[in-house]
Design a protein around this motif. Structure first.
Motif, PDB file in Angstrom:
ATOM      1  N   GLN A   1      -7.415 -17.418  -0.874  1.00 38.57           N
ATOM      2  CA  GLN A   1      -8.586 -18.269  -0.740  1.00 38.57           C
ATOM      3  C   GLN A   1      -9.426 -18.185  -2.014  1.00 38.57           C
ATOM      4  N   LYS A   2      -9.986 -19.323  -2.423  1.00 37.51           N
ATOM      5  CA  LYS A   2     -10.828 -19.381  -3.609  1.00 37.51           C
ATOM      6  C   LYS A   2     -12.291 -19.287  -3.193  1.00 37.51           C
ATOM      7  N   PHE A   3     -12.981 -18.317  -3.717  1.00 39.97           N
ATOM      8  CA  PHE A   3     -14.384 -18.142  -3.423  1.00 39.97           C
ATOM      9  C   PHE A   3     -15.181 -18.213  -4.724  1.00 39.97           C
ATOM     10  N   LYS A   4     -16.361 -18.687  -4.591  1.00 36.38           N
ATOM     11  CA  LYS A   4     -17.250 -18.712  -5.739  1.00 36.38           C
ATOM     12  C   LYS A   4     -17.717 -17.292  -6.050  1.00 36.38           C
ATOM     13  N   ALA A   5     -17.987 -17.064  -7.284  1.00 37.39           N
ATOM     14  CA  ALA A   5     -18.423 -15.735  -7.698  1.00 37.39           C
ATOM     15  C   ALA A   5     -19.782 -15.431  -7.067  1.00 37.39           C
ATOM     16  N   LEU A   6     -19.879 -14.282  -6.444  1.00 37.05           N
ATOM     17  CA  LEU A   6     -21.111 -13.861  -5.795  1.00 37.05           C
ATOM     18  C   LEU A   6     -21.624 -12.609  -6.467  1.00 37.05           C
ATOM     19  N   PRO A   7     -22.908 -12.401  -6.475  1.00 38.12           N
ATOM     20  CA  PRO A   7     -23.452 -11.155  -7.039  1.00 38.12           C
ATOM     21  C   PRO A   7     -22.965  -9.956  -6.249  1.00 38.12           C
ATOM     22  N   LYS A   8     -22.881  -8.837  -6.945  1.00 32.31           N
ATOM     23  CA  LYS A   8     -22.450  -7.614  -6.252  1.00 32.31           C
ATOM     24  C   LYS A   8     -23.440  -7.253  -5.157  1.00 32.31           C
ATOM     25  N   ASN A   9     -24.710  -7.452  -5.402  1.00 31.44           N
ATOM     26  CA  ASN A   9     -25.731  -7.186  -4.405  1.00 31.44           C
ATOM     27  C   ASN A   9     -26.510  -8.473  -4.174  1.00 31.44           C
ATOM     28  N   ILE A  10     -26.225  -9.136  -3.058  1.00 34.14           N
ATOM     29  CA  ILE A  10     -26.839 -10.448  -2.812  1.00 34.14           C
ATOM     30  C   ILE A  10     -28.336 -10.339  -2.617  1.00 34.14           C
ATOM     31  N   LEU A  11     -28.810  -9.142  -2.193  1.00 37.08           N
ATOM     32  CA  LEU A  11     -30.249  -8.969  -1.985  1.00 37.08           C
ATOM     33  C   LEU A  11     -31.022  -8.925  -3.301  1.00 37.08           C
ATOM     34  N   SER A  12     -30.317  -8.671  -4.426  1.00 34.91           N
ATOM     35  CA  SER A  12     -31.004  -8.544  -5.711  1.00 34.91           C
ATOM     36  C   SER A  12     -31.570  -9.864  -6.205  1.00 34.91           C
ATOM     37  N   VAL A  13     -31.042 -10.978  -5.714  1.00 33.51           N
ATOM     38  CA  VAL A  13     -31.527 -12.284  -6.169  1.00 33.51           C
ATOM     39  C   VAL A  13     -32.624 -12.825  -5.266  1.00 33.51           C
ATOM     40  N   LEU A  14     -33.031 -12.037  -4.245  1.00 31.88           N
ATOM     41  CA  LEU A  14     -34.039 -12.493  -3.302  1.00 31.88           C
ATOM     42  C   LEU A  14     -35.306 -11.665  -3.469  1.00 31.88           C
ATOM     43  N   ASP A  15     -36.434 -12.302  -3.158  1.00 34.94           N
ATOM     44  CA  ASP A  15     -37.682 -11.551  -3.170  1.00 34.94           C
ATOM     45  C   ASP A  15     -37.843 -10.811  -1.842  1.00 34.94           C
ATOM     46  N   ASP A  16     -38.931 -10.059  -1.712  1.00 31.31           N
ATOM     47  CA  ASP A  16     -39.121  -9.217  -0.528  1.00 31.31           C
ATOM     48  C   ASP A  16     -39.230 -10.040   0.749  1.00 31.31           C
ATOM     49  N   THR A  17     -39.925 -11.161   0.699  1.00 25.77           N
ATOM     50  CA  THR A  17     -40.075 -11.993   1.896  1.00 25.77           C
ATOM     51  C   THR A  17     -38.723 -12.546   2.352  1.00 25.77           C
ATOM     52  N   GLN A  18     -37.935 -13.019   1.373  1.00 28.41           N
ATOM     53  CA  GLN A  18     -36.619 -13.556   1.701  1.00 28.41           C
ATOM     54  C   GLN A  18     -35.686 -12.461   2.228  1.00 28.41           C
ATOM     55  N   LYS A  19     -35.793 -11.259   1.627  1.00 28.29           N
ATOM     56  CA  LYS A  19     -34.977 -10.145   2.114  1.00 28.29           C
ATOM     57  C   LYS A  19     -35.309  -9.815   3.574  1.00 28.29           C
ATOM     58  N   SER A  20     -36.603  -9.753   3.862  1.00 28.22           N
ATOM     59  CA  SER A  20     -37.030  -9.439   5.230  1.00 28.22           C
ATOM     60  C   SER A  20     -36.531 -10.494   6.227  1.00 28.22           C
ATOM     61  N   GLY A  21     -36.665 -11.772   5.808  1.00 26.94           N
ATOM     62  CA  GLY A  21     -36.193 -12.846   6.689  1.00 26.94           C
ATOM     63  C   GLY A  21     -34.693 -12.808   6.900  1.00 26.94           C
ATOM     64  N   LEU A  22     -33.955 -12.522   5.790  1.00 28.13           N
ATOM     65  CA  LEU A  22     -32.505 -12.468   5.885  1.00 28.13           C
ATOM     66  C   LEU A  22     -32.046 -11.312   6.781  1.00 28.13           C
ATOM     67  N   LEU A  23     -32.637 -10.145   6.583  1.00 29.40           N
ATOM     68  CA  LEU A  23     -32.262  -8.985   7.399  1.00 29.40           C
ATOM     69  C   LEU A  23     -32.609  -9.198   8.867  1.00 29.40           C
ATOM     70  N   LYS A  24     -33.737  -9.855   9.139  1.00 26.80           N
ATOM     71  CA  LYS A  24     -34.104 -10.125  10.529  1.00 26.80           C
ATOM     72  C   LYS A  24     -33.128 -11.122  11.156  1.00 26.80           C
ATOM     73  N   THR A  25     -32.709 -12.111  10.352  1.00 26.30           N
ATOM     74  CA  THR A  25     -31.724 -13.071  10.868  1.00 26.30           C
ATOM     75  C   THR A  25     -30.391 -12.393  11.178  1.00 26.30           C
ATOM     76  N   VAL A  26     -29.962 -11.518  10.257  1.00 24.93           N
ATOM     77  CA  VAL A  26     -28.711 -10.788  10.479  1.00 24.93           C
ATOM     78  C   VAL A  26     -28.814  -9.909  11.720  1.00 24.93           C
ATOM     79  N   GLN A  27     -29.945  -9.246  11.882  1.00 23.69           N
ATOM     80  CA  GLN A  27     -30.143  -8.387  13.037  1.00 23.69           C
ATOM     81  C   GLN A  27     -30.107  -9.196  14.335  1.00 23.69           C
TER      82      GLN A  27
END
Length: 482
Positions: A310-336
């Motif tokens: 499968q061909k995937f686009k290159a992703l950062p090693k740490n996807i959270l590094s490209v997000l600010d604190d608010t986005q990180k909190s929202g993303l983690l809450k969504t995952v939870q």
């Protein structure tokens, strides 16, 4: 030989009929005792009570019939041995198997009748019994409220700890759940210390007067984020009246039969058809559940089975590094939330599949039990007849002791196997036939020992070594004085 066959058959039939009537009467009294609180004081006429008992009678035949065969066999052959009639037969060259020939023919006919009774009469009676109880409960609302469990009446589920009064209209410890129109469970709960049912033949409204209680109602906010707070309304009252509409419940026919969802109401052909539908439904649910979970976690059968990279686009090693604190909190809450939702779905589906598997096992058990009752007649006869010839005791003394012990063992193993198989601990086939498989070697052993005049237990094998040991110890410590 025909005279002997007639004599043995007559002796057995007289004993069997007497024992069967006595045991049947005892079990009927037990049935009356179980349902006396449900029947007494409910303003039911005599015909309804008789129909209630008639519909409940066939269900006790699987208990009474094998026990009657066992006890009658022990008593008949024990009496023949006690009066030395078997000794006279053997001296004339008549073996035990030959003496049992006419009775084996009768037991064969009895086993066939037992199977057809279990396959046709018992399902019909169970069908009528359940529907009759339901219709009485609808026609007599006070009867529909059972102690210690929730009862479905109209738009309410009602539970009371105790009923009293002449017609059971005085209630203590009341809990009421009002059904939600949206189908999302009960949002209104009413509790009361005590209460009273008031009804009138001219009105279709049943009034329930409640005293000293609480009223709870769940409130569902419009905003989704506020729902986690689980807000509700609570109020206290000294007296409250709940009106229950019985217009639909009172419009019933006591001969109407509409409940068809129990395995005990089906014969063999209907059980096979139902099992086929249940198994197909179960398999479809398993496939649907698997596909649903795969979609939730981002997998599908094409991705899993594909051999091509499968061909995937290159992703950062740490996807959270490209997000600010608010986005990180929202993303983690969504995952939870997604993980919690997935786990909840898995647990709910697991319980649902477990219940369906349990229902399938119950249907298999109901199918096998119709054959078990027929085999039980043979089994109890081949245990009772040789046992009676060995113990050489007739009457109602020692035979009853042996019969009760054997039958309790049979019934306990049978009940244990049924419970274990319903929960998936063993196959339904083994659960239904386990008691028969365990007691069949006993029947073979007793028949062999009775045929060869060996006796039940050779006590000399046990007591001779003990006697010799006691003699040696006596001679050693207490020598004879010369």
């Amino acid at each position: 030989m025909k005279i002997l066959d007639k004599y043995l058959l007559k002796s057995f039939l007289i004993t069997f009929t007497t024992v069967f009537v006595i045991l049947f009467f005892i079990f009927i009294l037990q049935t009356v005792w179980l349902f006396i609180a449900e029947l007494a004081g409910k303003d039911l006429d005599f015909v309804l009570v008789i129909k209630f008992l008639l519909f409940s009678m066939p269900r006790i035949i699987p208990l009474v019939l094998p026990l009657s065969v066992l006890l009658a066999s022990i008593m008949t052959f024990g009496s023949l041995s006690e009066n030395y009639e078997f000794a006279a037969m053997k001296s004339s060259g008549i073996s035990l198997q030959r003496a049992m020939r006419s009775l084996i023919f009768f037991i064969t006919i009895l086993a066939i009748v037992a199977f057809f009774f279990a396959n046709n009469v018992i399902p019909f009676a169970e069908y009528k019994f359940i529907n009759f109880r339901k219709n009485i409960a609808q026609a007599k609302p006070a009867m529909a409220i059972a102690e210690g469990q929730f009862s479905d009446i109209g738009e309410y589920n009602i539970k009371v700890n105790k009923k009293s009064g002449e017609n059971g209209n005085i209630l203590t410890g009341i809990t009421i759940h009002k059904k939600s129109n949206s189908g999302n469970g009960a949002r209104i709960v009413i509790k009361a210390k005590d209460g009273k049912l008031i009804s009138s033949e001219k009105s279709s409204i049943l009034k329930m007067v409640l005293n000293d209680g609480y009223y709870y109602e769940d409130v569902i906010p419009k905003k989704y984020e506020e729902r986690n707070k689980l807000p509700f309304v609570k109020s206290f009252y000294k007296k409250q009246v709940v009106n229950i509409d019985l217009s639909e419940l009172n419009n019933v026919d006591l001969n109407d039969s509409s409940i068809t969802n129990t395995n005990n109401m089906l014969n063999v052909s209907e059980l096979r058809y139902t099992l086929d539908s249940l198994n197909t439904n179960y398999d479809n649910d398993v496939v649907s559940f698997s596909e649903n979970i795969n979609q939730r976690v981002g997998l599908n059968h094409r991705t899993i089975k594909s051999d091509k990279p499968q061909k995937f686009k290159a992703l950062p090693k740490n996807i959270l590094s490209v997000l600010d604190d608010t986005q990180k909190s929202g993303l983690l809450k969504t995952v939870q939330n997604n993980i919690s939702s997935t786990l909840f779905s898995i647990e709910a589906s697991k319980n649902e599949l477990k219940n369906k598997e349990r229902n399938i096992n119950k249907h298999w058990m109901a199918l096998y039990e119709k054959f078990v009752i027929a085999y039980a007649c043979f089994l109890m006869f081949f245990i009772g007849a040789p046992l009676g010839a060995i113990i050489r005791k007739g009457g109602i003394g020692l035979p009853i002791v042996f019969a009760v012990l054997i039958f309790i063992t049979f019934h306990f193993i049978n009940t244990f196997g049924k419970r274990l198989s319903q929960e998936g601990g063993m196959t339904p086939f083994m659960g239904a036939w386990m008691s028969s498989f365990i007691l069949t070697p006993l029947a073979v052993l007793l028949t062999y020992r009775a045929t060869n005049d060996i006796g039940l237990i050779n006590f000399d094998v046990i007591f001779t070594p003990i006697q010799k040991t006691i003699q040696k110890l006596t001679q050693r410590f207490f020598p004879k004085q010369t």
